[in-house]
Design an enzyme around this catalytic site. Structure first.
Site, short mmCIF file in Angstrom:
data_model
loop_
_atom_site.label_atom_id
_atom_site.label_comp_id
_atom_site.label_asym_id
_atom_site.label_seq_id
_atom_site.Cartn_x
_atom_site.Cartn_y
_atom_site.Cartn_z
N HIS A 35 2.20 -5.84 11.82
CA HIS A 35 3.11 -7.17 11.30
C HIS A 35 4.36 -6.58 11.79
CE1 HIS A 35 -0.03 -8.87 8.49
NE2 HIS A 35 -0.35 -7.76 8.46
N GLU A 100 3.57 -3.44 7.55
CA GLU A 100 4.62 -4.29 7.82
C GLU A 100 5.79 -3.46 8.51
OE1 GLU A 100 5.34 -7.51 7.65
OE2 GLU A 100 3.72 -8.35 6.59
N HIS A 142 -1.03 -9.09 13.65
CA HIS A 142 -1.27 -10.30 12.91
C HIS A 142 -1.59 -11.66 13.70
CE1 HIS A 142 0.15 -12.52 8.83
NE2 HIS A 142 -1.19 -12.55 9.23
N ASP A 152 3.52 -12.16 15.09
CA ASP A 152 4.15 -10.82 14.91
C ASP A 152 2.65 -9.82 15.27
OD1 ASP A 152 2.86 -12.00 12.39
OD2 ASP A 152 3.55 -10.18 11.57
ZN ZN Z 1 2.30 -10.61 9.74
#
Ligand code: ZN
Length: 299
Positions: A35, A100, A142, A152
């Site tokens: 992500h 992330e 993602h 993303d």
């Molecule tokens: Zn994401």
């Protein structure tokens, strides 16, 4: 476990989030979802993922300077993926690890990922792949599992570099020497996205791909030339044939049965990032076919 060593013996900073649950019993971890944070700063993203009201988290967050935070232990189910699916799995959180990567994203100023950040993510991914059996085709964006909701980590993410490092799939055909202009010019219709003026029939695209496979050139130019030479009869049905083929292959690869145009754009964002027009052009189809050939059949 928290307290692991990061790349270059850098400590991983344990920053626990309350936003996690148990994985189902005997649930294998066999997916990795990447992500971007999509917030103005990494600090803001970290605060949000540690706020119980947000109901979101990830196992890791990697800052632009390469600093790695761990929010949830890998044994637990973090809340990063949400609604969507990949290769028939509709509960991606249960089976995946989520990372992330700090970047403001398309909403707040999308920018190239920093070298130090990518080095850290690569090292982290390698460590994760050493702990879990995660096949290359289950290392996804993602946006791959939620094409209608997510963009993303986006088209600037260096997926090819990751694949060279043994992380994820990348096409074996070289499509890099076609500028977006050339790609659009040669193999896509010049009218609207859902236009019906594509010069290529399904069977012509398929036969061109087959020819490319037989001769195994490392350059997609051969495919482009072959198609340019063979498929020049404009018909009303040509575009739909191409689109039907592309969409069918996207499902075969692992995308869900949502809006096919979103699937196409998500695919291009990951595997043909220099041209995200959502069109069923021959280069996109050739890349997709090559990726499918690198995967086990979807049961
Ligand atoms: Zn994401």
């Amino acid at each position: 476990m928290p307290g692991q060593q990061g790349p270059n013996a850098q400590p991983i900073i344990w920053q626990p989030s309350p936003n996690f649950g148990d994985r189902p019993a005997d649930c294998a971890i066999d997916m990795l979802v990447l992500h971007y944070t999509g917030m103005p700063s990494g600090e803001a993203a970290l605060a949000r993922m540690c706020d119980p009201a947000s109901q979101v988290s990830a196992h890791y967050m990697v800052e632009e300077d390469g600093c790695i935070y761990q929010l949830v232990t890998e044994a637990k189910r973090a809340w990063h993926a949400g609604r969507g699916q990949w290769r028939g799995c509709t509960d991606v959180n249960s089976r995946s690890i989520g990372i992330e990567i700090v970047n403001p994203g398309h909403e707040f100023g999308y920018r190239p990922f920093a070298v130090r950040q990518m080095d850290a993510v690569i090292a982290l991914c390698k460590a994760i792949l050493g702990r879990h059996t995660i096949p290359a085709h289950n290392i996804i964006a993602h946006s791959d599992m939620a094409p209608e909701r997510k963009e993303d980590p986006g088209e600037l993410f260096p997926w090819e570099q990751f694949a060279v490092e043994g992380i994820g799939l990348w096409p074996r055909i070289d499509a890099s020497d076609h500028s977006p202009q050339n790609t659009a010019e040669i193999i896509t219709p010049k009218d609207g996205l859902s236009g019906s003026q594509s010069p290529y029939h399904d069977d012509k695209v398929a036969s061109a791909i087959a020819a490319e496979e037989q001769t195994s050139p490392q350059n997609a130019a051969a495919l482009m030339d072959g198609i340019a030479a063979n498929g020049n009869d404009n018909t009303q049905n040509g575009s739909e044939d191409c689109e039907a083929l592309f969409d069918r292959l996207l499902l075969q690869f692992g995308y869900g049965p949502g809006d096919p145009v979103y699937n196409r754009i998500a695919f291009q964002r990951h595997w043909r990032p220099h041209c995200l027009d959502g069109r069923a052009d021959a280069q996109s189809i050739a890349i997709l076919k090559d990726l499918i050939d690198q995967c086990p059949p979807l049961s």
